[in-house]
Design a protein around this motif. Sequence first.
Motif, PDB file in Angstrom:
ATOM      1  N   ASP A  28      -0.364   6.412   1.075  1.00 20.83           N
ATOM      2  CA  ASP A  28       0.102   5.387   0.769  1.00 20.83           C
ATOM      3  C   ASP A  28      -0.900   5.003  -0.246  1.00 20.83           C
ATOM      4  O   ASP A  28      -2.134   5.042  -1.128  1.00 20.83           O
ATOM      5  CB  ASP A  28      -0.987   4.650   1.542  1.00 20.83           C
ATOM      6  N   ILE A  30      -2.282   1.843  -0.428  1.00 21.07           N
ATOM      7  CA  ILE A  30      -4.078   1.702  -0.745  1.00 21.07           C
ATOM      8  C   ILE A  30      -5.136   2.441  -0.403  1.00 21.07           C
ATOM      9  O   ILE A  30      -6.320   1.941  -0.762  1.00 21.07           O
ATOM     10  CB  ILE A  30      -4.178   0.635   0.171  1.00 21.07           C
ATOM     11  N   TRP A 244      -8.400  -6.103  -1.362  1.00 21.13           N
ATOM     12  CA  TRP A 244      -7.390  -5.309  -1.811  1.00 21.13           C
ATOM     13  C   TRP A 244      -6.464  -5.200  -0.513  1.00 21.13           C
ATOM     14  O   TRP A 244      -4.863  -5.197  -1.382  1.00 21.13           O
ATOM     15  CB  TRP A 244      -8.478  -3.639  -1.430  1.00 21.13           C
ATOM     16  N   ARG A 247      -3.281  -7.234  -2.206  1.00 24.89           N
ATOM     17  CA  ARG A 247      -2.396  -6.892  -3.032  1.00 24.89           C
ATOM     18  C   ARG A 247      -1.117  -6.510  -1.678  1.00 24.89           C
ATOM     19  O   ARG A 247       0.205  -6.600  -2.699  1.00 24.89           O
ATOM     20  CB  ARG A 247      -2.564  -5.664  -3.575  1.00 24.89           C
ATOM     21  N   SER A 248      -0.953  -6.445  -0.736  1.00 24.09           N
ATOM     22  CA  SER A 248      -0.222  -5.411  -0.308  1.00 24.09           C
ATOM     23  C   SER A 248       0.460  -6.442   1.509  1.00 24.09           C
ATOM     24  O   SER A 248       1.200  -5.942   1.844  1.00 24.09           O
ATOM     25  CB  SER A 248      -0.119  -3.946   0.058  1.00 24.09           C
ATOM     26  N   TRP A 249      -1.231  -6.697   2.070  1.00 24.20           N
ATOM     27  CA  TRP A 249      -0.627  -6.862   2.953  1.00 24.20           C
ATOM     28  C   TRP A 249      -1.335  -9.492   3.184  1.00 24.20           C
ATOM     29  O   TRP A 249      -2.106  -9.091   2.476  1.00 24.20           O
ATOM     30  CB  TRP A 249      -2.005  -6.105   4.519  1.00 24.20           C
TER      31      TRP A 249
END
Length: 278
Positions: A28, A30, A244, A247-249
């Motif tokens: 992943d 992350i 961090w 960026r994705s969630w």
Amino acid sequence: MTDGARRIAHVMQPVVQETYGPADLSGDPIFAGGFINFGYWQAVDLDLPLGETERIRSQEDLYRHVLDAAGLAGEPKLLEVGCGLGMGCAMALREYGPSAVTGMDIHPEQLQRARGAHAGLLRDESARLRLVQGAAERMPFEDGEFDAVISVEAAQHFPDFGAFAAETSRVLRPGGRVAVASFFTVDDVPGRPEELAQLLDTYANGLDIARPVNALADAFTTAGLTNVGVESIGAHVWPGWDLWLGRSWAPGTWPRNFLRAYEQRILDYYVITAGRPG
């Protein structure tokens, strides 16, 4: 599959088998760089944009913090319990000068990936790195084999702290030390597991087990280890991890609730240390 591997597979929870097997959490984005931890962000400027370089630095710094806490001296023999892809093992070899590092993981697929990632080190004639399958509660090593034992963000999966502590005490030489980094509930107030299950999917599905930090500290004491220390490092973990994740969630999605659980004083991140009497 050997009888020993069958016994290990038997005790591995299905959600652990899936997460670190076919799902390959290490792949992943992350978890940049092949590490699988939330990171220690003290040296990262959180007011600046975060990229992969900063993310990898945070994960390496968590290992550095744990390795420093283990008090490595001379050219020790080091064991990492729950080594994943072995990135921390390789870093320890580069930066801390141990005579040998053993990475142990319960999951055969993770070990297969680790062997591919570190093929060069494993072929080295000095044999300073080895990768072994084993469970935290049943380690396939001799008594007193290691000068130091570390574990980075794996203990939240261990089903039996008492057995892990007893095995850690057994494989440590007299005078050896252990350092464990992971996240735990801040106390044993009834209802903590249910609170975390409502906030975080990994507690709801059983991947992470909700237990107070003193459960591991007490297990070390019961196993005969001394000078048990508990250090909260959440202030250097959760804010950076949440930035961090951003960026994705999106805000309101379940992974962002790790910071929420910390702010509500339900969950924190700790380093637990102890020593075997000399």
